[in-house]
Design a protein around this motif. Structure first.
Motif, PDB file in Angstrom:
ATOM      1  N   UNK A  34       0.822  -1.201   0.000  1.00  0.00           N
ATOM      2  CA  UNK A  34       0.000   0.000   0.000  1.00  0.00           C
ATOM      3  C   UNK A  34       0.858   1.254   0.000  1.00  0.00           C
ATOM      4  N   UNK A  35       0.223   2.417   0.008  1.00  0.00           N
ATOM      5  CA  UNK A  35       0.957   3.680  -0.053  1.00  0.00           C
ATOM      6  C   UNK A  35       1.756   3.950   1.222  1.00  0.00           C
ATOM      7  N   UNK A  36       2.720   4.855   1.108  1.00  0.00           N
ATOM      8  CA  UNK A  36       3.573   5.205   2.239  1.00  0.00           C
ATOM      9  C   UNK A  36       2.812   6.062   3.242  1.00  0.00           C
ATOM     10  N   UNK A  37       3.112   5.856   4.517  1.00  0.00           N
ATOM     11  CA  UNK A  37       2.550   6.665   5.596  1.00  0.00           C
ATOM     12  C   UNK A  37       3.622   7.540   6.234  1.00  0.00           C
ATOM     13  N   UNK A  38       4.755   7.699   5.559  1.00  0.00           N
ATOM     14  CA  UNK A  38       5.871   8.503   6.059  1.00  0.00           C
ATOM     15  C   UNK A  38       6.562   9.155   4.876  1.00  0.00           C
ATOM     16  N   UNK A  39       7.454  10.131   5.156  1.00  0.00           N
ATOM     17  CA  UNK A  39       8.115  10.782   4.017  1.00  0.00           C
ATOM     18  C   UNK A  39       9.547  11.227   4.297  1.00  0.00           C
ATOM     19  N   UNK A  40      10.180  10.712   5.349  1.00  0.00           N
ATOM     20  CA  UNK A  40      11.582  11.049   5.617  1.00  0.00           C
ATOM     21  C   UNK A  40      12.457  10.299   4.620  1.00  0.00           C
ATOM     22  N   UNK A  41      12.715  10.921   3.468  1.00  0.00           N
ATOM     23  CA  UNK A  41      13.462  10.250   2.408  1.00  0.00           C
ATOM     24  C   UNK A  41      14.890  10.774   2.234  1.00  0.00           C
ATOM     25  N   UNK A  42      15.364  11.507   3.228  1.00  0.00           N
ATOM     26  CA  UNK A  42      16.772  11.881   3.338  1.00  0.00           C
ATOM     27  C   UNK A  42      17.194  11.586   4.768  1.00  0.00           C
ATOM     28  N   UNK A  43      18.355  10.962   4.952  1.00  0.00           N
ATOM     29  CA  UNK A  43      18.812  10.654   6.303  1.00  0.00           C
ATOM     30  C   UNK A  43      20.332  10.610   6.362  1.00  0.00           C
ATOM     31  N   UNK A  44      20.852  10.833   7.564  1.00  0.00           N
ATOM     32  CA  UNK A  44      22.291  10.744   7.806  1.00  0.00           C
ATOM     33  C   UNK A  44      22.550   9.666   8.836  1.00  0.00           C
ATOM     34  N   UNK A  45      23.691   9.012   8.722  1.00  0.00           N
ATOM     35  CA  UNK A  45      24.110   8.023   9.703  1.00  0.00           C
ATOM     36  C   UNK A  45      25.157   8.614  10.627  1.00  0.00           C
ATOM     37  N   UNK A  46      25.235   8.076  11.822  1.00  0.00           N
ATOM     38  CA  UNK A  46      26.306   8.447  12.731  1.00  0.00           C
ATOM     39  C   UNK A  46      27.652   8.043  12.112  1.00  0.00           C
ATOM     40  N   UNK A  47      28.651   8.903  12.277  1.00  0.00           N
ATOM     41  CA  UNK A  47      30.017   8.699  11.770  1.00  0.00           C
ATOM     42  C   UNK A  47      30.033   8.700  10.242  1.00  0.00           C
ATOM     43  N   UNK A  48      29.861   9.882   9.665  1.00  0.00           N
ATOM     44  CA  UNK A  48      29.845  10.033   8.203  1.00  0.00           C
ATOM     45  C   UNK A  48      31.128   9.540   7.547  1.00  0.00           C
ATOM     46  N   UNK A  49      32.249   9.737   8.250  1.00  0.00           N
ATOM     47  CA  UNK A  49      33.539   9.378   7.648  1.00  0.00           C
ATOM     48  C   UNK A  49      33.641   7.881   7.374  1.00  0.00           C
TER      49      UNK A  49
END
Length: 470
Positions: free
Chosen positions: A259-274
């Motif tokens: 079914x369709x999405x119930x959320x929209x956080x489609x950009x995210x960062x992780x801890x420790x980018x390096x």
């Protein structure tokens, strides 16, 4: 200058222990419930406007979690720098899981059904660590969320919308739990010498889930909200006792591909980018590339932007010590990705794209053209930076500190002292409307498809005898 990290010492940790004991001794409702937040068609904005659209009126709210207390007291780690225990809507540890929350009083109170419900409904949003998606960092920890076209991005950078932010551990200066999310409105007069200590947007949960005033962001224990997204899709209203499957499975009605999405956080960062070389990842929630997770902003671009700000005005030929660059780690974001593609989920960092971001506290050596260390610079984590991609290739960008609420969000601005928090580090960003203001701006309409299919979909599952799997 202040030190980059305020010493938390025994005071905050002792208070945190009391908070944890209170929360963990409570008997929380084991079921799943969520109340759909009504669509709010417009919000007010304007220069010198005051106040914030209340959390209970803002739809499409999502958060991610970190357990600062365990990091600090059990593992001996700095909670400003380490994220652990993303969790699901039941507060069970689950790497890369995002949670939707309604911010409304729920149906269950301290004595069970009917005894008053102080705390927020919650349900699982996207799980970027799901085996459904081919993501190579499935054990990572989320430390920032955004949507590719965050509502009010332009207005908050123009100082006409209200800024939402969270700080490490969500503790007040006393060391006691204070708030998950605070706000700063555009009105510079509102920034009094004693600080906007009352401008709380999302409080800590009331008992039995926590030691706060309610409704908070869940009806289970939330130690620290460390990422935030609002103005997205809305999950359907439901109230399911323990053991009865929810209609929402990891951010979709019935599950991904059902079914369709119930959320929209489609950009995210992780801890420790390096560790990954990527500061912000992109997720395609729907369309031809649905389920795809790819790099959006490389770590090198964030490093270059931060280096540019820190070394501005210090002379030519200077750079940061290469050994220090891995310490630069994005931990709060709002996004504006303007490059179109077939399914409107652009996955590349290109000209016209913009990012509001914060980083973890760090100190870096400064070296001259000969390679000699001539000093050091630092960020305390309270800075908010505005990055614009101005052209193709690395280094084509413009960056500055956000000017909002009558001041720059730079290192000189005392976040903890102004707003009354134990820590300086800002770890989540978003924007809402104001209560006063001379402009009404339309809000993005949440996915009407979700609301339209909920009744039919649930009825269909019942007829087929195939309920969604929790």
């Amino acid at each position: 200058m202040r030190s980059a990290i305020r010493p938390h010492g025994g005071r905050a940790l002792a208070a945190g222990a009391a908070v944890l004991a209170t929360a963990c001794s409570a008997v929380c409702h084991a079921g799943d419930y969520y109340t759909t937040v009504p669509f709010l068609p417009t919000v007010k904005i304007g220069p010198d406007a005051a106040g914030a659209t209340p959390a209970r009126e803002v739809y499409g709210k999502e958060y991610s979690h970190t357990d600062w207390f365990t990091a600090a007291t059990v593992l001996g780690l700095d909670p400003n720098l380490v994220n652990i225990e993303d969790h699901d809507a039941f507060a069970t540890p689950d790497p890369l899981q995002v949670v939707s929350w309604d911010g409304l009083p729920g149906p269950y109170g301290p004595l069970g059904p009917g005894s008053g419900g102080p705390n927020s409904g919650s349900v699982d949003a996207f799980d970027f660590g799901s085996p459904t998606y081919s993501f190579e960092h499935r054990e990572g920890q989320i430390d920032a969320l955004a949507n590719r076209g965050d509502f009010l991005f332009r207005q908050v950078t123009d100082n006409t919308a209200t800024l939402l932010f969270s700080v490490t551990a969500d503790l007040g200066i006393s060391g006691a739990a204070k708030a998950h999310v605070h706000f700063e409105d555009p009105d510079p007069v509102d920034l009094s010498p004693t600080g906007d200590v009352a401008d709380v947007w999302a409080v800590i949960e009331a008992p039995p889930a926590g030691p706060g005033l309610g409704p908070g962001v869940n009806h289970h224990v939330v130690e620290d909200l460390d990422a935030l997204e609002v103005w997205g899709a809305e999950p359907p209203t439901h109230n399911r006792p323990a053991g009865i499957p929810t209609p929402v499975v990891e951010g979709y009605i019935g599950g991904f591909g059902v079914g369709p999405a119930t959320a929209d956080a489609n950009r995210f960062s992780l801890d420790v980018d390096a560790a990954t070389g990527v500061s912000v990842f992109a997720f395609s929630a729907s369309g031809p590339s649905a389920g795809l997770i790819t790099p959006w902003i490389p770590h090198s671009e964030i490093v270059a932007a931060v280096e540019s700000l820190l070394l501005s005005g210090m002379g030519d030929g200077l750079r940061l010590d290469p050994e220090s660059l891995h310490l630069i780690d994005v931990d709060g974001t709002m996004a504006s990705d303007v490059e179109p593609d077939l399914d409107h989920t652009s996955l590349s960092w290109g000209p016209g794209d913009e990012l509001l971001f914060t980083v973890d506290p760090f100190t870096a050596g400064v070296i001259d053209a000969s390679g000699a260390v001539i000093g050091s610079v630092f960020m305390d984590g309270g800075e908010i930076m505005h990055l614009s991609k101005t052209g193709l290739g690395p280094g084509a960008f413009a960056v500055s500190y956000l000017s909002h609420g009558g001041h720059l969000w730079d290192t000189a601005f005392d976040v903890s002292g102004t707003f009354g928090y134990e820590f300086e580090d800002v770890d989540a960003l978003e924007a809402v409307g104001t209560l006063t203001g001379d402009i009404d701006i339309p809000t993005p309409e949440p996915s009407s498809a979700v609301l339209a299919v909920v009744g039919a979909a649930i009825a269909g599952w019942r007829r087929r005898g195939k309920p969604a799997v929790a």
